[in-house]
Design an enzyme around this catalytic site. Sequence first.
Site, PDB file in Angstrom:
ATOM      1  CE  LYS A  48      -4.103  -0.235  -0.136  1.00 41.33           C
ATOM      2  NZ  LYS A  48      -5.338  -1.005  -0.661  1.00 41.33           N
TER       3      LYS A  48
HETATM    4  N1  PMP Z   1      -2.867  -6.936   2.082  1.00 38.33           N
HETATM    5  C1  PMP Z   1      -2.530  -6.461   3.420  1.00 38.33           C
HETATM    6  C2  PMP Z   1      -2.511  -6.806   4.534  1.00 38.33           C
HETATM    7  C3  PMP Z   1      -3.325  -4.854   2.890  1.00 38.33           C
HETATM    8  O1  PMP Z   1      -2.758  -4.160   3.833  1.00 38.33           O
HETATM    9  C4  PMP Z   1      -4.315  -4.972   1.904  1.00 38.33           C
HETATM   10  C5  PMP Z   1      -4.903  -3.317   1.530  1.00 38.33           C
HETATM   11  N2  PMP Z   1      -6.199  -3.149   2.159  1.00 38.33           N
HETATM   12  C6  PMP Z   1      -4.322  -5.801   0.841  1.00 38.33           C
HETATM   13  C7  PMP Z   1      -4.190  -7.200   1.222  1.00 38.33           C
HETATM   14  C8  PMP Z   1      -5.529  -5.951   0.032  1.00 38.33           C
HETATM   15  O2  PMP Z   1      -4.929  -4.216  -1.475  1.00 38.33           O
HETATM   16  P1  PMP Z   1      -5.858  -3.154  -2.062  1.00 38.33           P
HETATM   17  O3  PMP Z   1      -6.600  -2.346  -0.613  1.00 38.33           O
HETATM   18  O4  PMP Z   1      -5.510  -3.050  -3.147  1.00 38.33           O
HETATM   19  O5  PMP Z   1      -7.519  -4.827  -2.397  1.00 38.33           O
END
Ligand code: PMP
Length: 362
Positions: A48
């Site tokens: 992120k």
């Molecule tokens: N895994 C973790 C540990 C995250 O913090 C996030 C972000 N919410 C994600 C996966 C998924 O990413 P996205 O928000 O881009 O779908």
Amino acid sequence: MTRQILNSALDAVGNTPLIRLDRITKAEGLQCNLLGKVEYTSAGGSVKDRIAKRMVEEAEREGKLIPGQSVVIEPTSGNTGIGLAMACAVKGYSVIITMPSKMSLEKEAALRALGAEVVRTPTEAAWDSPESHIGVAQRLQKEIPGGIILDQYRNVNNPLAHEFTTGPEIIEAVTSTPSTSTAPSSSKVDVLVAGAGTGGTITGISRAIKKTHNPDCIVVGVDPKGSVLAVPDSLNTADAGAEYIVEGIGYDFIPDVLSRDPKDVDSWVKTSDEEAFAAVQKLMRVEGLLVGGSSGSALAGTLRWLKSDEGKKIAQTKGANVVILLADGIRNYMSKSWFLKLALEAEPSPLAKQISSVLHKS
Ligand code: PMP
């Protein structure tokens, strides 16, 4: 690439390694390659960081952020918050992060250490209630002068960050690694597997791969049991409303950036906490990768899909490349009971018994 001095922590965002998971591949009897995109090596410790950097820099370009005046407010499961707090520390903006109470103490500590204010909200609050992390952020933004929500759930720079960085990095690594007799490779990304929270990661990488590299790549989304993101909806009904401990993936609403455009995500699998945490342990024990909970979900989802009717041909195809997005690291979760259980309460190994007998010889 030549090494040069970087201008700030933000220059150390992304540019993460793609690592073969050969020991797991072998143990599972697979012929395809399992390749982990390891995001915890990014400066803020997760995938992120990339969107935080891009959302801040694009807002600056559009004149929406003013140093010394703007207060960046963001609802997040923590990792976007850490990326934003890092960017704002470098650039001189104040930050308020709203985060459900289930998210780890480690994330809150990192956020506070980076100078952010943190407001915890009830995990059980529905996304559209005024008490949720989203509702509280909106209430704060209305009242706090200079308050601005960059809004990862709707901001096009969320998927774009992955379309322009994460996706191209994966494509570059796969296409520039030669196929050899000991490590055969199709030189293509044949399958991409990623968990979804906002959906920015999976849709952005999918678009990069399908538009510029391999239109036939199969993109598999991983959604925890109890969440509603999987398609078709019938996948979600069996465990509707169930709680899940894994952080960062799954929601009780469909974020705008997860368009649910059938072109972006071809197939979905549902995963349980138990199989996710067992997979984290495997990634640590046999691959030496200190990944977090959602990375375990991604691996567990991959193995489930490779055993399904849809995936079993790829599973037995020599050189097929299955890329698994490993979103963050275990250091985000070291105080969590699921981690302590698997790290500290494991059965004593033969070596532990030997140590004990040496040290307790009377
Ligand atoms: N895994 C973790 C540990 C995250 O913090 C996030 C972000 N919410 C994600 C996966 C998924 O990413 P996205 O928000 O881009 O779908």
